[in-house]
Write an enzyme that holds these catalytic residues in place. Sequence first.
Site, PDB file in Angstrom:
ATOM      1  N   ARG A  95       0.868  -1.169   0.000  1.00 28.76           N
ATOM      2  CA  ARG A  95       0.000   0.000   0.000  1.00 28.76           C
ATOM      3  C   ARG A  95       0.906   1.220   0.000  1.00 28.76           C
ATOM      4  O   ARG A  95       1.858   1.288   0.795  1.00 28.76           O
ATOM      5  CB  ARG A  95      -0.878   0.012   1.262  1.00 28.76           C
ATOM      6  CG  ARG A  95      -1.868   1.164   1.285  1.00 28.76           C
ATOM      7  CD  ARG A  95      -2.583   1.317   2.603  1.00 28.76           C
ATOM      8  NE  ARG A  95      -1.837   2.159   3.524  1.00 28.76           N
ATOM      9  CZ  ARG A  95      -2.415   2.764   4.568  1.00 28.76           C
ATOM     10  NH1 ARG A  95      -3.704   2.582   4.821  1.00 28.76           N
ATOM     11  NH2 ARG A  95      -1.697   3.537   5.384  1.00 28.76           N
ATOM     12  N   TYR A 126      -2.453  11.682   5.349  1.00 31.93           N
ATOM     13  CA  TYR A 126      -2.855  10.374   5.848  1.00 31.93           C
ATOM     14  C   TYR A 126      -1.841   9.286   5.481  1.00 31.93           C
ATOM     15  O   TYR A 126      -1.387   9.218   4.340  1.00 31.93           O
ATOM     16  CB  TYR A 126      -4.232   9.963   5.288  1.00 31.93           C
ATOM     17  CG  TYR A 126      -4.457   8.504   5.520  1.00 31.93           C
ATOM     18  CD1 TYR A 126      -4.330   7.583   4.479  1.00 31.93           C
ATOM     19  CD2 TYR A 126      -4.645   8.023   6.813  1.00 31.93           C
ATOM     20  CE1 TYR A 126      -4.444   6.242   4.705  1.00 31.93           C
ATOM     21  CE2 TYR A 126      -4.763   6.670   7.046  1.00 31.93           C
ATOM     22  CZ  TYR A 126      -4.653   5.781   5.996  1.00 31.93           C
ATOM     23  OH  TYR A 126      -4.756   4.440   6.242  1.00 31.93           O
ATOM     24  N   ASP A 134      -4.837   3.921  -0.499  1.00 31.80           N
ATOM     25  CA  ASP A 134      -5.979   4.172   0.373  1.00 31.80           C
ATOM     26  C   ASP A 134      -6.329   5.656   0.326  1.00 31.80           C
ATOM     27  O   ASP A 134      -5.531   6.497   0.745  1.00 31.80           O
ATOM     28  CB  ASP A 134      -5.617   3.767   1.821  1.00 31.80           C
ATOM     29  CG  ASP A 134      -6.821   3.712   2.726  1.00 31.80           C
ATOM     30  OD1 ASP A 134      -6.707   3.116   3.806  1.00 31.80           O
ATOM     31  OD2 ASP A 134      -7.874   4.253   2.357  1.00 31.80           O
ATOM     32  N   HIS A 141      -8.974   6.937   1.749  1.00 26.58           N
ATOM     33  CA  HIS A 141      -9.449   7.202   3.126  1.00 26.58           C
ATOM     34  C   HIS A 141     -10.655   8.129   3.171  1.00 26.58           C
ATOM     35  O   HIS A 141     -10.688   9.099   3.952  1.00 26.58           O
ATOM     36  CB  HIS A 141      -8.301   7.775   3.958  1.00 26.58           C
ATOM     37  CG  HIS A 141      -8.231   7.149   5.321  1.00 26.58           C
ATOM     38  ND1 HIS A 141      -8.658   7.782   6.450  1.00 26.58           N
ATOM     39  CD2 HIS A 141      -7.818   5.941   5.725  1.00 26.58           C
ATOM     40  CE1 HIS A 141      -8.494   7.012   7.497  1.00 26.58           C
ATOM     41  NE2 HIS A 141      -7.981   5.870   7.084  1.00 26.58           N
ATOM     42  N   GLU A 150      -8.759   2.184  -2.400  1.00 22.19           N
ATOM     43  CA  GLU A 150      -9.547   1.891  -1.191  1.00 22.19           C
ATOM     44  C   GLU A 150     -10.246   3.134  -0.669  1.00 22.19           C
ATOM     45  O   GLU A 150      -9.684   4.233  -0.672  1.00 22.19           O
ATOM     46  CB  GLU A 150      -8.616   1.346  -0.115  1.00 22.19           C
ATOM     47  CG  GLU A 150      -9.270   1.109   1.227  1.00 22.19           C
ATOM     48  CD  GLU A 150      -8.288   0.628   2.266  1.00 22.19           C
ATOM     49  OE1 GLU A 150      -7.128   0.362   1.927  1.00 22.19           O
ATOM     50  OE2 GLU A 150      -8.695   0.541   3.439  1.00 22.19           O
ATOM     51  N   GLU A 174     -13.807  -1.071   5.828  1.00 21.70           N
ATOM     52  CA  GLU A 174     -13.103  -1.245   7.112  1.00 21.70           C
ATOM     53  C   GLU A 174     -13.889  -0.625   8.270  1.00 21.70           C
ATOM     54  O   GLU A 174     -13.749  -1.067   9.404  1.00 21.70           O
ATOM     55  CB  GLU A 174     -11.696  -0.656   7.050  1.00 21.70           C
ATOM     56  CG  GLU A 174     -11.640   0.836   6.985  1.00 21.70           C
ATOM     57  CD  GLU A 174     -10.217   1.366   6.891  1.00 21.70           C
ATOM     58  OE1 GLU A 174      -9.404   0.809   6.138  1.00 21.70           O
ATOM     59  OE2 GLU A 174      -9.926   2.354   7.584  1.00 21.70           O
ATOM     60  N   ARG A 222     -13.550  -5.023   3.167  1.00 18.93           N
ATOM     61  CA  ARG A 222     -12.429  -4.734   4.055  1.00 18.93           C
ATOM     62  C   ARG A 222     -12.713  -4.974   5.541  1.00 18.93           C
ATOM     63  O   ARG A 222     -11.850  -4.735   6.373  1.00 18.93           O
ATOM     64  CB  ARG A 222     -12.017  -3.265   3.872  1.00 18.93           C
ATOM     65  CG  ARG A 222     -11.381  -2.978   2.545  1.00 18.93           C
ATOM     66  CD  ARG A 222      -9.905  -3.361   2.519  1.00 18.93           C
ATOM     67  NE  ARG A 222      -9.091  -2.426   3.288  1.00 18.93           N
ATOM     68  CZ  ARG A 222      -8.214  -2.805   4.216  1.00 18.93           C
ATOM     69  NH1 ARG A 222      -8.065  -4.075   4.514  1.00 18.93           N
ATOM     70  NH2 ARG A 222      -7.476  -1.915   4.856  1.00 18.93           N
ATOM     71  N   GLU A 264      -4.235  -7.513   5.030  1.00 18.96           N
ATOM     72  CA  GLU A 264      -3.429  -6.329   5.370  1.00 18.96           C
ATOM     73  C   GLU A 264      -2.508  -6.671   6.535  1.00 18.96           C
ATOM     74  O   GLU A 264      -2.928  -7.334   7.500  1.00 18.96           O
ATOM     75  CB  GLU A 264      -4.333  -5.161   5.750  1.00 18.96           C
ATOM     76  CG  GLU A 264      -3.567  -3.904   6.147  1.00 18.96           C
ATOM     77  CD  GLU A 264      -4.470  -2.727   6.397  1.00 18.96           C
ATOM     78  OE1 GLU A 264      -5.684  -2.897   6.471  1.00 18.96           O
ATOM     79  OE2 GLU A 264      -3.957  -1.600   6.515  1.00 18.96           O
ATOM     80  N   TRP A 299     -11.740  12.299   7.389  1.00 19.32           N
ATOM     81  CA  TRP A 299     -10.307  12.013   7.581  1.00 19.32           C
ATOM     82  C   TRP A 299      -9.969  10.666   6.990  1.00 19.32           C
ATOM     83  O   TRP A 299     -10.753   9.718   7.120  1.00 19.32           O
ATOM     84  CB  TRP A 299      -9.964  12.000   9.077  1.00 19.32           C
ATOM     85  CG  TRP A 299      -8.526  11.623   9.290  1.00 19.32           C
ATOM     86  CD1 TRP A 299      -7.423  12.408   9.044  1.00 19.32           C
ATOM     87  CD2 TRP A 299      -8.031  10.349   9.708  1.00 19.32           C
ATOM     88  NE1 TRP A 299      -6.288  11.711   9.314  1.00 19.32           N
ATOM     89  CE2 TRP A 299      -6.606  10.446   9.727  1.00 19.32           C
ATOM     90  CE3 TRP A 299      -8.622   9.132  10.053  1.00 19.32           C
ATOM     91  CZ2 TRP A 299      -5.787   9.374  10.100  1.00 19.32           C
ATOM     92  CZ3 TRP A 299      -7.803   8.074  10.432  1.00 19.32           C
ATOM     93  CH2 TRP A 299      -6.427   8.222  10.458  1.00 19.32           C
TER      94      TRP A 299
HETATM   95  C1  GCO Z   1      -6.171   0.899   6.766  1.00 21.03           C
HETATM   96  C2  GCO Z   1      -6.926   1.906   7.572  1.00 21.03           C
HETATM   97  C3  GCO Z   1      -6.152   2.486   8.715  1.00 21.03           C
HETATM   98  C4  GCO Z   1      -7.066   3.364   9.529  1.00 21.03           C
HETATM   99  C5  GCO Z   1      -6.980   3.009  10.980  1.00 21.03           C
HETATM  100  C6  GCO Z   1      -7.966   3.801  11.796  1.00 21.03           C
HETATM  101  O1  GCO Z   1      -6.447   0.772   5.566  1.00 21.03           O
HETATM  102  O2  GCO Z   1      -5.376   0.182   7.412  1.00 21.03           O
HETATM  103  O3  GCO Z   1      -7.431   2.918   6.711  1.00 21.03           O
HETATM  104  O4  GCO Z   1      -5.025   3.140   8.286  1.00 21.03           O
HETATM  105  O5  GCO Z   1      -6.751   4.700   9.350  1.00 21.03           O
HETATM  106  O6  GCO Z   1      -7.208   1.639  11.115  1.00 21.03           O
HETATM  107  O7  GCO Z   1      -7.909   3.394  13.128  1.00 21.03           O
HETATM  108 MG    MG Z   2      -8.072   1.936   4.923  1.00 17.26          MG
END
Ligand code: GCO
Ligand code: MG
Length: 405
Positions: A147, A159, A213, A215, A239, A265, A286, A342, A405
């Site tokens: 990633r 991020y 990602d 995000h 992602e 996620e 995810r 991951e 975020w």
């Molecule tokens: C990922 C996630 C993490 C999150 C985190 C938040 O793809 O692993 O986006 O980076 O930011 O798990 O607590």
């Molecule tokens: Mg993520």
Amino acid sequence: MKIQTAEVVVCSPGRNFVTLVLTTDDGLVGVGDATVNGRELAVASYLRDHVAPLLIGRDAHAIEDTWQYLYRGVYWRRGPITMAAIAAVDTALWDLKGQAAGLPLYQLLGGRSRTGIRAYGHAQGQSVGALVDSVHALQEQGFTAVRVQVSTPGLGPGYGVPEQAQIGLYEPARSGAAPAEELWDAGPYLRNMPKVFDSLRSAFGPELSILHDVHHRLTPIQAARLGKSLEEYDPFWLEDLTPAENQQAFRLIRQHTTVPLATGEIFNTVFDYLTLFSEQLIDYARSAVTHAGGITGLKRILELASIHQIKSAIHGPTDISPIGLGAALHLDAAIHNFGIQEFMQHVDSTYDVFDVGYTFEHGQFQPGERPGHGVRFDIEAAKRFPYRQAYLPVSRLLDGTVHDW
Ligand code: GCO
Ligand code: MG
């Protein structure tokens, strides 16, 4: 086999974790992960004050009944705190069942479907050069999938990139009385990413699986533009392109790009995916064992995903404890529609408290052969690492408007 005690431990070996420890009347100990990054005390109280007392005396073998009892019996169902609490109980009960049977968990989930569990690592850098070095470091560890996260010029680290200009672990939650605040501006980001991917493909060629990602930060049409602009670089996936609680937003993205999409996620039940699955709007789900109601909850999600040829990509950041990761690996080994796992590597002090049965070598995990999920929790060692208030950052646009975020 009756549940005799249920203890909730919040500790911070490297970062905060919430762990549930169940013991039975025949002397077994099962453990589950309930870590919700930035809201650890909420889920600890949910477990300690409302769930643990109800578990004492229950049949530890009655996993499905306990899951339904905690899901339907609470009336206020779903949500990250409820489903993480249920996850911890469910994971601990599957751990106990495996121990009682003398079998590693994957054997209770259908046996092995694959020889190894492919993982992706986290590469990051404040510049493209630092990012390339970070990818090389992961390749040396055997990763064949990475990633990539990089700072956007003018927007600070951003991020997935540590504050310090270092190749190393990025821990998103930062201790303190209030969340850190980060800037976001889609324009420079959308202009920068095609250049980043061009540099990565020039440096590493076409074979390396490159994941990114976003995000949750783009609007649907911005997400469609990013996907279209990166298509020639063949990403393994993009992602969380856009906030996915509006599942229909992905229809617009799919109209513009064939880049594989991953999300989920922050989802915690199968209902969060129903449109995304039924309309083939994503390619990877995810959710993690820790956030989606445990082995029982996540298995239900991934079985529905398999009907739509959607694969697993179980969330594995450092805020999923080694228990959550260890349990995930047994699902990864057994299910048919495995995609990738991951692996954001925990810091050394985490392993002072969590004794893991899994191994990682040549870019692949093995779940291990210990009975249960194979991860043990040292409750005495945990006391050496007390909880530290920490929050995930808050994102703002240049004009100060709060953003995703
Ligand atoms: C990922 C996630 C993490 C999150 C985190 C938040 O793809 O692993 O986006 O980076 O930011 O798990 O607590
Ligand atoms: Mg993520």
